[in-house]
Motif scaffolding. Structure first.
Motif, PDB file in Angstrom:
ATOM      1  N   ALA A 115       2.557 -50.350  75.588  1.00 44.73           N
ATOM      2  CA  ALA A 115       3.615 -50.660  74.287  1.00 44.73           C
ATOM      3  C   ALA A 115       3.521 -49.615  73.416  1.00 44.73           C
ATOM      4  O   ALA A 115       2.375 -49.171  73.242  1.00 44.73           O
ATOM      5  N   PRO A 116       4.686 -49.294  72.663  1.00 46.65           N
ATOM      6  CA  PRO A 116       5.842 -49.859  72.878  1.00 46.65           C
ATOM      7  C   PRO A 116       6.893 -49.275  74.204  1.00 46.65           C
ATOM      8  O   PRO A 116       8.063 -49.538  74.255  1.00 46.65           O
ATOM      9  N   ALA A 117       6.070 -48.489  74.999  1.00 45.76           N
ATOM     10  CA  ALA A 117       6.943 -48.239  76.201  1.00 45.76           C
ATOM     11  C   ALA A 117       7.641 -49.579  77.058  1.00 45.76           C
ATOM     12  O   ALA A 117       6.966 -50.371  76.897  1.00 45.76           O
ATOM     13  N   TYR A 139      10.652 -40.832  74.685  1.00 45.22           N
ATOM     14  CA  TYR A 139      11.017 -40.231  76.019  1.00 45.22           C
ATOM     15  C   TYR A 139      11.166 -41.282  77.201  1.00 45.22           C
ATOM     16  O   TYR A 139      10.494 -42.191  77.294  1.00 45.22           O
ATOM     17  N   THR A 140      11.698 -40.715  78.224  1.00 48.36           N
ATOM     18  CA  THR A 140      11.908 -41.556  79.315  1.00 48.36           C
ATOM     19  C   THR A 140      11.417 -40.652  80.870  1.00 48.36           C
ATOM     20  O   THR A 140      11.747 -39.606  80.902  1.00 48.36           O
ATOM     21  N   SER A 180      14.606 -46.850  71.047  1.00 48.07           N
ATOM     22  CA  SER A 180      15.261 -48.300  71.412  1.00 48.07           C
ATOM     23  C   SER A 180      16.218 -48.088  72.795  1.00 48.07           C
ATOM     24  O   SER A 180      17.484 -48.466  72.580  1.00 48.07           O
ATOM     25  N   PHE A 181      15.824 -47.550  73.921  1.00 51.79           N
ATOM     26  CA  PHE A 181      16.312 -47.208  74.946  1.00 51.79           C
ATOM     27  C   PHE A 181      15.968 -48.366  75.853  1.00 51.79           C
ATOM     28  O   PHE A 181      14.974 -48.473  76.660  1.00 51.79           O
ATOM     29  N   ASN A 202      11.240 -45.443  76.296  1.00 50.13           N
ATOM     30  CA  ASN A 202      10.666 -45.236  75.056  1.00 50.13           C
ATOM     31  C   ASN A 202       9.148 -45.245  75.001  1.00 50.13           C
ATOM     32  O   ASN A 202       8.285 -45.847  74.239  1.00 50.13           O
ATOM     33  N   ILE A 203       8.816 -43.934  75.857  1.00 49.10           N
ATOM     34  CA  ILE A 203       7.390 -43.556  75.709  1.00 49.10           C
ATOM     35  C   ILE A 203       7.264 -42.810  74.349  1.00 49.10           C
ATOM     36  O   ILE A 203       7.874 -41.650  74.323  1.00 49.10           O
TER      37      ILE A 203
END
Length: 227
Positions: free
Chosen positions: A158-160, A117-118, A190-191, A144-145
């Protein structure tokens, strides 16, 4: 001695079948009409959506939200440290919002959170509610949440990916509506978009450009200049 209704009065107090039928038809007509003018008439639980309408977040920031829209639950450590979450449209002082909030999704267990999510945090009232010439100001972007992020973890773990670091509310004039929106990513996890400028941002355009779904959750609160 208790008060008793005579039998003859009891009979008169009972509504007739025709009256009951009229009441059912009236409710069936009025309730959908109310939600149609204040939200999505097809939503069974439109409370968060209605609050976005009442605060004019819809349409000022976003055009609409889905029926599954959930409330974001946020805690500002300088305001209510993990005891009381911020409520919809609650007024906070600037010194309570200096550090980034802890963010969770307050759902009813029915929303299918998967993937990544963003999170966006925008101010649609810059430089003032009566002059929005530089709106929206973007205060925070995290992509990348993961959907299974532990409630005890920060969303920047991470990986956010922190696209734009958090900057606290600093309204110049009037009361500003600081809005947090959570979008589902179609790019899985992968955004990595380039960092946009802070002013003249558009949550709607950003979501459309990057194929984001939603928003699927959100909340907004107020901060007044000089407070």
């Amino acid at each position: 001695m208790g008060f008793m209704i005579p039998a003859v009065m009891k009979k008169k107090l009972r509504p007739s079948f025709g009256t009951l039928r009229f009441m059912v038809v009236l409710i069936a007509a009025v309730v959908p009409a109310f939600f149609a003018s204040h939200g999505n008439a097809q939503c069974l639980n439109p409370s968060p959506e209605l609050l976005f309408y009442r605060g004019a977040i819809i349409p000022d920031v976003i055009p609409s939200v889905p029926c599954e829209f959930q409330q974001l639950q946020i805690y500002y450590p300088d305001a209510f440290p993990f005891i009381f979450p911020v409520s919809f449209n609650e007024s906070l002082f600037q010194n309570q919002t200096s550090a980034a909030p802890h963010v969770e999704v307050l759902g009813d267990g029915e929303f299918p959170f998967f993937g990544c999510y963003t999170l966006l945090m925008v101010d649609p009232d810059a430089p003032s509610p009566t002059n929005t010439s530089i709106s929206e100001v973007i205060h925070w972007i995290v992509t990348n949440i993961p959907w299974d992020l532990s409630p005890l973890s920060g969303i920047t773990t991470a990986p956010a990916n922190v696209v734009l670091p958090y900057i606290p509310p600093t309204p110049i004039a009037g009361r500003h509506r600081y809005t947090l929106l959570l979008y589902e990513q179609q790019t899985n996890c992968s955004f990595f978009p380039p960092a946009p400028g802070r002013i003249l941002f558009s949550a709607k355009a950003f979501a459309s450009l990057n194929d984001l779904i939603g928003p699927v959750a959100g909340i907004y609160f107020g901060v007044t200049a000089g407070e």
